[in-house]
Design a protein around this motif. Structure first.
Motif, PDB file in Angstrom:
ATOM      1  N   TYR A  42       0.950  -1.605  -0.105  1.00 12.84           N
ATOM      2  CA  TYR A  42      -0.283  -0.060   0.182  1.00 12.84           C
ATOM      3  C   TYR A  42       1.372   1.157  -0.025  1.00 12.84           C
ATOM      4  O   TYR A  42       1.758   1.055   1.087  1.00 12.84           O
ATOM      5  CB  TYR A  42      -1.038   0.166   1.455  1.00 12.84           C
ATOM      6  N   VAL A  43       0.764   1.695  -1.041  1.00 13.19           N
ATOM      7  CA  VAL A  43       1.992   2.852  -1.265  1.00 13.19           C
ATOM      8  C   VAL A  43       1.212   3.909  -1.125  1.00 13.19           C
ATOM      9  O   VAL A  43       0.155   4.467  -1.180  1.00 13.19           O
ATOM     10  CB  VAL A  43       2.530   3.051  -2.653  1.00 13.19           C
ATOM     11  N   LYS A  44       1.629   5.092  -0.105  1.00 11.18           N
ATOM     12  CA  LYS A  44       1.169   6.124   0.643  1.00 11.18           C
ATOM     13  C   LYS A  44       2.087   7.147   0.087  1.00 11.18           C
ATOM     14  O   LYS A  44       2.917   7.399   1.039  1.00 11.18           O
ATOM     15  CB  LYS A  44       0.271   6.111   1.925  1.00 11.18           C
ATOM     16  N   PRO A  45       1.958   8.099  -1.038  1.00 14.98           N
ATOM     17  CA  PRO A  45       3.201   8.887  -1.531  1.00 14.98           C
ATOM     18  C   PRO A  45       3.373   9.942  -0.058  1.00 14.98           C
ATOM     19  O   PRO A  45       4.052  10.728   0.352  1.00 14.98           O
ATOM     20  CB  PRO A  45       2.543   9.493  -2.601  1.00 14.98           C
ATOM     21  N   GLU A  46       1.631  10.771   0.293  1.00 10.76           N
ATOM     22  CA  GLU A  46       2.169  11.835   1.770  1.00 10.76           C
ATOM     23  C   GLU A  46       2.334  10.966   2.874  1.00 10.76           C
ATOM     24  O   GLU A  46       3.450  12.405   3.029  1.00 10.76           O
ATOM     25  CB  GLU A  46       0.512  11.604   1.380  1.00 10.76           C
ATOM     26  N   ASP A  47       2.965  10.193   3.013  1.00 11.04           N
ATOM     27  CA  ASP A  47       3.435   9.978   4.026  1.00 11.04           C
ATOM     28  C   ASP A  47       4.642   9.182   3.329  1.00 11.04           C
ATOM     29  O   ASP A  47       5.607   9.293   4.840  1.00 11.04           O
ATOM     30  CB  ASP A  47       2.824   8.313   4.839  1.00 11.04           C
ATOM     31  N   GLY A  48       5.022   9.549   2.147  1.00 12.51           N
ATOM     32  CA  GLY A  48       6.530   8.339   2.631  1.00 12.51           C
ATOM     33  C   GLY A  48       7.010   7.634   2.850  1.00 12.51           C
ATOM     34  O   GLY A  48       7.777   6.978   3.157  1.00 12.51           O
ATOM     35  N   ALA A  49       6.129   6.446   2.676  1.00 16.65           N
ATOM     36  CA  ALA A  49       5.941   5.286   3.339  1.00 16.65           C
ATOM     37  C   ALA A  49       5.095   4.045   1.898  1.00 16.65           C
ATOM     38  O   ALA A  49       4.320   4.793   1.255  1.00 16.65           O
ATOM     39  CB  ALA A  49       5.655   5.791   4.144  1.00 16.65           C
ATOM     40  N   VAL A  50       5.646   2.946   2.598  1.00 17.24           N
ATOM     41  CA  VAL A  50       4.646   1.815   1.762  1.00 17.24           C
ATOM     42  C   VAL A  50       4.909   1.064   2.936  1.00 17.24           C
ATOM     43  O   VAL A  50       5.185   0.506   3.845  1.00 17.24           O
ATOM     44  CB  VAL A  50       5.786   1.318   1.007  1.00 17.24           C
ATOM     45  N   TYR A  51       2.876   0.579   2.974  1.00 20.31           N
ATOM     46  CA  TYR A  51       2.125  -0.452   4.386  1.00 20.31           C
ATOM     47  C   TYR A  51       2.470  -2.069   3.692  1.00 20.31           C
ATOM     48  O   TYR A  51       2.486  -1.922   1.938  1.00 20.31           O
ATOM     49  CB  TYR A  51       0.762   0.307   4.776  1.00 20.31           C
ATOM     50  N   TYR A  52       2.524  -2.553   4.249  1.00 23.42           N
ATOM     51  CA  TYR A  52       2.506  -3.819   3.434  1.00 23.42           C
ATOM     52  C   TYR A  52       1.824  -5.129   4.480  1.00 23.42           C
ATOM     53  O   TYR A  52       2.532  -4.958   5.979  1.00 23.42           O
ATOM     54  CB  TYR A  52       4.075  -4.218   2.942  1.00 23.42           C
ATOM     55  N   VAL A  53       1.606  -6.746   4.026  1.00 22.06           N
ATOM     56  CA  VAL A  53       1.379  -6.651   4.380  1.00 22.06           C
ATOM     57  C   VAL A  53       1.289  -8.364   3.720  1.00 22.06           C
ATOM     58  O   VAL A  53       1.414  -8.898   3.083  1.00 22.06           O
ATOM     59  CB  VAL A  53      -0.570  -7.060   4.784  1.00 22.06           C
ATOM     60  N   VAL A  54       2.380  -9.074   4.768  1.00 24.28           N
ATOM     61  CA  VAL A  54       3.067 -10.673   4.307  1.00 24.28           C
ATOM     62  C   VAL A  54       2.344 -10.944   4.807  1.00 24.28           C
ATOM     63  O   VAL A  54       1.572 -11.677   6.121  1.00 24.28           O
ATOM     64  CB  VAL A  54       4.494 -10.344   5.575  1.00 24.28           C
ATOM     65  N   ASN A  55       1.865 -12.421   4.120  1.00 26.59           N
ATOM     66  CA  ASN A  55       0.982 -14.033   3.788  1.00 26.59           C
ATOM     67  C   ASN A  55      -0.532 -13.741   4.600  1.00 26.59           C
ATOM     68  O   ASN A  55      -0.679 -14.541   5.548  1.00 26.59           O
ATOM     69  CB  ASN A  55       1.884 -14.581   5.157  1.00 26.59           C
ATOM     70  N   GLY A  56      -0.685 -12.172   4.759  1.00 26.66           N
ATOM     71  CA  GLY A  56      -2.071 -12.119   5.224  1.00 26.66           C
ATOM     72  C   GLY A  56      -2.132 -11.494   6.943  1.00 26.66           C
ATOM     73  O   GLY A  56      -3.741 -11.675   7.378  1.00 26.66           O
ATOM     74  N   GLU A  57      -1.077 -11.588   7.099  1.00 25.24           N
ATOM     75  CA  GLU A  57      -1.494 -10.879   8.510  1.00 25.24           C
ATOM     76  C   GLU A  57      -0.267 -10.489   9.065  1.00 25.24           C
ATOM     77  O   GLU A  57      -0.256  -9.077  10.046  1.00 25.24           O
ATOM     78  CB  GLU A  57      -0.390 -12.429   9.355  1.00 25.24           C
ATOM     79  N   GLY A  58       1.139 -10.124   9.082  1.00 25.55           N
ATOM     80  CA  GLY A  58       1.847 -10.159   9.476  1.00 25.55           C
ATOM     81  C   GLY A  58       2.290  -7.942   8.542  1.00 25.55           C
ATOM     82  O   GLY A  58       1.703  -8.458   7.243  1.00 25.55           O
ATOM     83  N   THR A  59       2.790  -6.825   9.178  1.00 22.12           N
ATOM     84  CA  THR A  59       2.542  -6.036   8.559  1.00 22.12           C
ATOM     85  C   THR A  59       3.482  -5.209   9.452  1.00 22.12           C
ATOM     86  O   THR A  59       4.482  -5.570  10.127  1.00 22.12           O
ATOM     87  CB  THR A  59       0.885  -5.176   8.897  1.00 22.12           C
ATOM     88  N   GLY A  60       3.608  -3.996   8.320  1.00 16.97           N
ATOM     89  CA  GLY A  60       5.401  -3.303   8.638  1.00 16.97           C
ATOM     90  C   GLY A  60       4.828  -1.431   7.375  1.00 16.97           C
ATOM     91  O   GLY A  60       4.565  -2.056   6.849  1.00 16.97           O
ATOM     92  N   ARG A  61       5.803  -0.938   7.473  1.00 19.57           N
ATOM     93  CA  ARG A  61       6.308   0.331   6.680  1.00 19.57           C
ATOM     94  C   ARG A  61       7.704   0.203   6.964  1.00 19.57           C
ATOM     95  O   ARG A  61       8.366   0.673   7.335  1.00 19.57           O
ATOM     96  CB  ARG A  61       5.597   0.853   7.867  1.00 19.57           C
ATOM     97  N   VAL A  62       7.888   0.859   5.738  1.00 17.79           N
ATOM     98  CA  VAL A  62       8.617   1.420   5.156  1.00 17.79           C
ATOM     99  C   VAL A  62       9.274   2.617   4.374  1.00 17.79           C
ATOM    100  O   VAL A  62       8.304   2.661   3.678  1.00 17.79           O
ATOM    101  CB  VAL A  62       9.992   0.055   3.976  1.00 17.79           C
ATOM    102  N   ALA A  63       9.817   3.661   4.684  1.00 22.87           N
ATOM    103  CA  ALA A  63      10.190   4.445   4.476  1.00 22.87           C
ATOM    104  C   ALA A  63      10.805   4.225   3.095  1.00 22.87           C
ATOM    105  O   ALA A  63      11.145   3.746   2.331  1.00 22.87           O
ATOM    106  CB  ALA A  63      11.104   5.769   5.136  1.00 22.87           C
ATOM    107  N   PHE A  64       9.955   5.410   1.822  1.00 20.36           N
ATOM    108  CA  PHE A  64      10.814   5.378   0.369  1.00 20.36           C
ATOM    109  C   PHE A  64      11.482   7.360   0.687  1.00 20.36           C
ATOM    110  O   PHE A  64      11.375   7.888   0.735  1.00 20.36           O
ATOM    111  CB  PHE A  64       9.990   4.907  -0.671  1.00 20.36           C
TER     112      PHE A  64
END
Length: 67
Positions: free
Chosen positions: A45-67
């Motif tokens: 889930y790319v959110k340019p206004e946050d400067g981040a990509v949110y992700y969901v792995v295997n339908g469970e684990g989540t996280g956020r990375v900056a870009f």
């Protein structure tokens, strides 16, 4: 009728406020950030206004990375 083509190689670029990031860079950042189980499915889930990509792995684990 045209032949069915094989899946094309696709590149995705996100551009926002003068910045650009390419799909492979986003994937690499998420893979480097993820420390859980092997990735079988991945939702980004790319959110340019946050400067981040949110992700969901295997339908469970989540996280956020900056870009």
């Amino acid at each position: 009728a045209p032949r069915a083509a094989k899946s094309p190689k696709v590149q995705v670029f996100v551009e926002y406020q003068g910045r650009q990031v390419e799909q492979e860079a986003l994937l690499a950042a998420v893979k480097a950030d993820w420390t859980g189980a092997a990735i079988k499915t991945l939702e980004l889930y790319v959110k340019p206004e946050d400067g981040a990509v949110y992700y969901v792995v295997n339908g469970e684990g989540t996280g956020r990375v900056a870009f």
